[in-house]
Scaffold this active site. Sequence first.
Site, mmCIF file in Angstrom:
data_model
loop_
_atom_site.group_PDB
_atom_site.id
_atom_site.type_symbol
_atom_site.label_atom_id
_atom_site.label_comp_id
_atom_site.label_asym_id
_atom_site.label_seq_id
_atom_site.Cartn_x
_atom_site.Cartn_y
_atom_site.Cartn_z
ATOM 1 N N GLY A 1 -2.548 17.803 9.487
ATOM 2 C CA GLY A 1 -3.141 16.465 9.583
ATOM 3 C C GLY A 1 -2.669 15.625 10.746
ATOM 4 N N HIS B 1 9.541 9.670 8.672
ATOM 5 C CA HIS B 1 9.167 9.219 10.012
ATOM 6 C C HIS B 1 10.136 9.698 11.087
ATOM 7 C CE1 HIS B 1 6.909 6.369 7.453
ATOM 8 N NE2 HIS B 1 5.984 6.631 8.359
ATOM 9 N N TYR C 1 -5.518 8.679 2.963
ATOM 10 C CA TYR C 1 -4.862 7.425 3.354
ATOM 11 C C TYR C 1 -5.744 6.648 4.335
ATOM 12 C CZ TYR C 1 -1.745 4.339 5.933
ATOM 13 O OH TYR C 1 -1.198 3.248 6.562
ATOM 14 N N ALA D 1 0.853 -1.197 0.000
ATOM 15 C CA ALA D 1 0.000 0.000 0.000
ATOM 16 C C ALA D 1 0.882 1.238 0.000
ATOM 17 C CB ALA D 1 -0.899 0.025 1.241
ATOM 18 N N PHE E 1 7.540 19.047 15.144
ATOM 19 C CA PHE E 1 6.372 19.628 14.473
ATOM 20 C C PHE E 1 5.268 19.919 15.488
ATOM 21 C CE2 PHE E 1 7.664 17.119 10.434
ATOM 22 C CZ PHE E 1 8.549 18.119 10.065
ATOM 23 N N PHE F 1 -0.433 1.101 14.986
ATOM 24 C CA PHE F 1 -0.058 2.441 15.407
ATOM 25 C C PHE F 1 1.307 2.713 14.750
ATOM 26 C CE2 PHE F 1 -3.422 4.037 18.212
ATOM 27 C CZ PHE F 1 -4.309 2.991 18.002
HETATM 28 N N1 UFG Z 1 7.495 14.437 13.689
HETATM 29 C C1 UFG Z 1 8.279 15.515 14.044
HETATM 30 N N2 UFG Z 1 9.349 15.810 13.255
HETATM 31 C C2 UFG Z 1 9.677 15.085 12.144
HETATM 32 C C3 UFG Z 1 8.859 13.972 11.806
HETATM 33 C C4 UFG Z 1 7.772 13.680 12.594
HETATM 34 O O1 UFG Z 1 8.023 16.211 15.025
HETATM 35 O O2 UFG Z 1 10.662 15.429 11.468
HETATM 36 C C5 UFG Z 1 6.352 14.100 14.547
HETATM 37 C C6 UFG Z 1 5.031 14.100 13.821
HETATM 38 O O3 UFG Z 1 4.484 15.373 13.801
HETATM 39 C C7 UFG Z 1 4.235 13.106 14.672
HETATM 40 C C8 UFG Z 1 5.304 12.131 15.196
HETATM 41 O O4 UFG Z 1 6.539 12.804 15.031
HETATM 42 O O5 UFG Z 1 3.659 13.762 15.733
HETATM 43 C C9 UFG Z 1 5.337 10.832 14.434
HETATM 44 O O6 UFG Z 1 5.392 11.131 13.047
HETATM 45 P P1 UFG Z 1 5.684 10.029 11.949
HETATM 46 O O7 UFG Z 1 5.754 10.736 10.639
HETATM 47 O O8 UFG Z 1 6.842 9.202 12.355
HETATM 48 O O9 UFG Z 1 4.407 9.085 12.019
HETATM 49 P P2 UFG Z 1 2.866 9.486 11.945
HETATM 50 O O10 UFG Z 1 2.389 9.487 13.361
HETATM 51 O O11 UFG Z 1 2.589 10.681 11.132
HETATM 52 O O12 UFG Z 1 2.291 8.295 11.093
HETATM 53 C C10 UFG Z 1 1.713 7.216 11.674
HETATM 54 C C11 UFG Z 1 1.750 6.063 10.689
HETATM 55 C C12 UFG Z 1 0.762 6.284 9.591
HETATM 56 C C13 UFG Z 1 -0.586 6.666 10.150
HETATM 57 C C14 UFG Z 1 -0.470 7.902 11.008
HETATM 58 C C15 UFG Z 1 -1.803 8.304 11.578
HETATM 59 O O13 UFG Z 1 3.050 5.912 10.136
HETATM 60 O O14 UFG Z 1 0.646 5.088 8.849
HETATM 61 O O15 UFG Z 1 0.413 7.604 12.076
HETATM 62 O O16 UFG Z 1 -1.743 9.625 12.081
HETATM 63 F F1 UFG Z 1 -1.468 6.901 9.177
#
Ligand code: UFG
Length: 328
Positions: free
Chosen positions: A283, A189, A141, A75, A208, A169
Amino acid sequence: MRVLVTGGAGYVGSHCVRALCDDGVDVVVFDSLAAGHREAVDTRATLIVGDLADAGLVDSTLAGGGYDAVMHFAALADVGESVREPLKYYKNNVGATLTLLGQMRDHGVKSFVFSSTCAVYGIPSSVPIAEGTPRKPISPYGRSKLAIEWALEDCAKAWGLAATSLRYFNAAGAALDGSIGEDHDPETHLIPLVLQVAAGKREEIKIFGVDYPTPDGSCVRDYVHVADLANVHRKALETQVEGAFRFYNVGSGVGVSVKDLIEKARAVTGKDIPAAPAPRRAGDPPELYADPTKAMAELGWQPEFSDIKKTLETAWQWHQSHPSGFSS
Ligand code: UFG
């Protein structure tokens, strides 16, 4: 037992393939290698390089395969990209999966384990998140994954599909022997980016959002180790129920803030890891962590990594031995 694993060259998929091979399962990986890595595929598995959009190839693969089950990891999974290019996500994550399900039905393969996501919940009104939380995804997504959950529920009723949806998660960590780990391009990530700063490959990590309604103002997430994810897939496969659609939250049950994670990464790596506040990322829900008790009770699964430091240690080991990912 013979299992077709789509996306088995990807991050979570490759760890599951390995676990299945350890169990003596005959594994065939179907992966386009667009995001996955040939090197990540266990040598005991057979690799078919192909795109799920190639209906003819999927059909011929299933036709002669004698498969007992399909595990579907393939995916697109970049939330931000899904907002910019929704049709790409509906086409890949919904369209291709529906075609796959239709071909499974036609070839009599009636067991399906699906990689879903906590993103199906959107911004929950409370945490920890149990499965009864309303599913109100806020990104294409998340909606694309929810659309497939609906389809699975209907297929279970209509033709007896045994379907289990695992709502991950934040997948984290690497194999304990350091042989496979996380390698995305581009990397978005948190954990790999933080470790790249520790390794001197990036100057700083941006936090962020520092004004969220959370204890320290930064976002809280539930980082679940890939080895635990692999184990829950094993359990799901072992316990499939014909005609049932089952769904589980798969997290460690522990919420960790971005600031806390960076602090723990400093302790694990012994590096300074400069960090700077930055605007919120569009988001991002403030706080997401799982109540995993349903998976524990019904599947007999027990997450082994609830201490983020241990998860970070495995990720750091992988980063050090593979500074350029699989091409190292
Ligand atoms: N973050 C930062 N700085 C960065 C990258 C990320 O502060 O450079 C923060 C993001 O804002 C978030 C946390 O770190 O609060 C985790 O971010 P990731 O990008 O590692 O992961 P996400 O939580 O965005 O993504 C996960 C899963 C997705 C899912 C999503 C749902 O990987 O598949 O949660 O919100 F869809």
